[in-house]
Design a protein around this motif. Sequence first.
Motif, PDB file in Angstrom:
ATOM      1  N   LEU A   1       0.777  -0.887  -0.092  1.00  0.00           N
ATOM      2  CA  LEU A   1      -0.082  -0.027   0.032  1.00  0.00           C
ATOM      3  C   LEU A   1       0.997   0.959   0.069  1.00  0.00           C
ATOM      4  O   LEU A   1       0.550   2.375  -0.494  1.00  0.00           O
ATOM      5  N   THR A   2       1.641   1.251   0.843  1.00  0.00           N
ATOM      6  CA  THR A   2       3.035   2.923   0.751  1.00  0.00           C
ATOM      7  C   THR A   2       3.626   2.389  -0.919  1.00  0.00           C
ATOM      8  O   THR A   2       3.791   3.606  -1.179  1.00  0.00           O
ATOM      9  N   VAL A   3       3.568   1.323  -1.901  1.00  0.00           N
ATOM     10  CA  VAL A   3       4.321   1.564  -2.631  1.00  0.00           C
ATOM     11  C   VAL A   3       3.133   2.056  -3.688  1.00  0.00           C
ATOM     12  O   VAL A   3       3.670   3.304  -4.359  1.00  0.00           O
ATOM     13  N   VAL A   4       2.356   1.775  -3.512  1.00  0.00           N
ATOM     14  CA  VAL A   4       0.884   1.925  -3.953  1.00  0.00           C
ATOM     15  C   VAL A   4       1.057   3.260  -4.169  1.00  0.00           C
ATOM     16  O   VAL A   4       0.565   3.997  -4.796  1.00  0.00           O
ATOM     17  N   GLY A   5       0.671   3.979  -3.211  1.00  0.00           N
ATOM     18  CA  GLY A   5       1.161   4.887  -2.851  1.00  0.00           C
ATOM     19  C   GLY A   5       1.995   6.429  -2.870  1.00  0.00           C
ATOM     20  O   GLY A   5       1.444   7.328  -3.269  1.00  0.00           O
ATOM     21  N   VAL A   6       2.649   6.061  -3.094  1.00  0.00           N
ATOM     22  CA  VAL A   6       3.688   6.672  -3.735  1.00  0.00           C
ATOM     23  C   VAL A   6       3.934   6.667  -5.197  1.00  0.00           C
ATOM     24  O   VAL A   6       3.787   8.112  -5.829  1.00  0.00           O
ATOM     25  N   ILE A   7       3.409   6.051  -5.688  1.00  0.00           N
ATOM     26  CA  ILE A   7       3.175   5.633  -7.406  1.00  0.00           C
ATOM     27  C   ILE A   7       2.508   6.561  -7.715  1.00  0.00           C
ATOM     28  O   ILE A   7       2.280   6.850  -8.584  1.00  0.00           O
TER      29      ILE A   7
END
Length: 200
Positions: free
Chosen positions: A5-11
């Motif tokens: 979720l953090t990676v998706v949020g950053v992207i």
Amino acid sequence: MAAVLTVVGVIFLGLVVLVVFGVGIYNKLVTLRNRFRNAFSQIDVQLKRRYDLIPNLVETAKSFMAHERETLEAVIQARNAAQSANQRAAQNPGDAQAIQGLMGAEAALTGSLGKLFALSEAYPELKSDKTMSGLMEELTSTENRIAFARQAFNDAVTTYNTARESFPAVLFAPTLGFQPAMLFEIQNPTEREAVRVSFG
């Protein structure tokens, strides 16, 4: 799961920033393009005024210079060609070919007017005619206005081209349809000054 979720949020955040950044560049280029188009409309107004004066000037000169028919006709032909080129350029001041055509037509008109004025020196009655003097004064004023309008247009085009060619806009401009604009310059270096129209 939290890491995904953090990676998706950053992207997602990166994409939002990129879109906002692209919109900002697009809006800036649109604003600058509209400025140079507006600046050209001022040239258009002054050129139309010039084109309207020329037939009156030729008609007045004709009564004094009847046997200079070829020169007078050349002025009218050059005026008509310049007027046609101006109409094309006014439709899209960002079209480099239209601006190039206008520059060539204006150079030809300036040259034919120069020949007319040189010939008119041999006609003292024409030089002292009040109608001719009034038209010449109006033409001189119009030539000055054209020069100022051309400078404002060139300044606006330079600002637009600089913004378009600067990083990061240079990465997006061609894709977004922003083509380079052409300066409106006088083609012949001997014609850098406005047509001299002294009749006094």
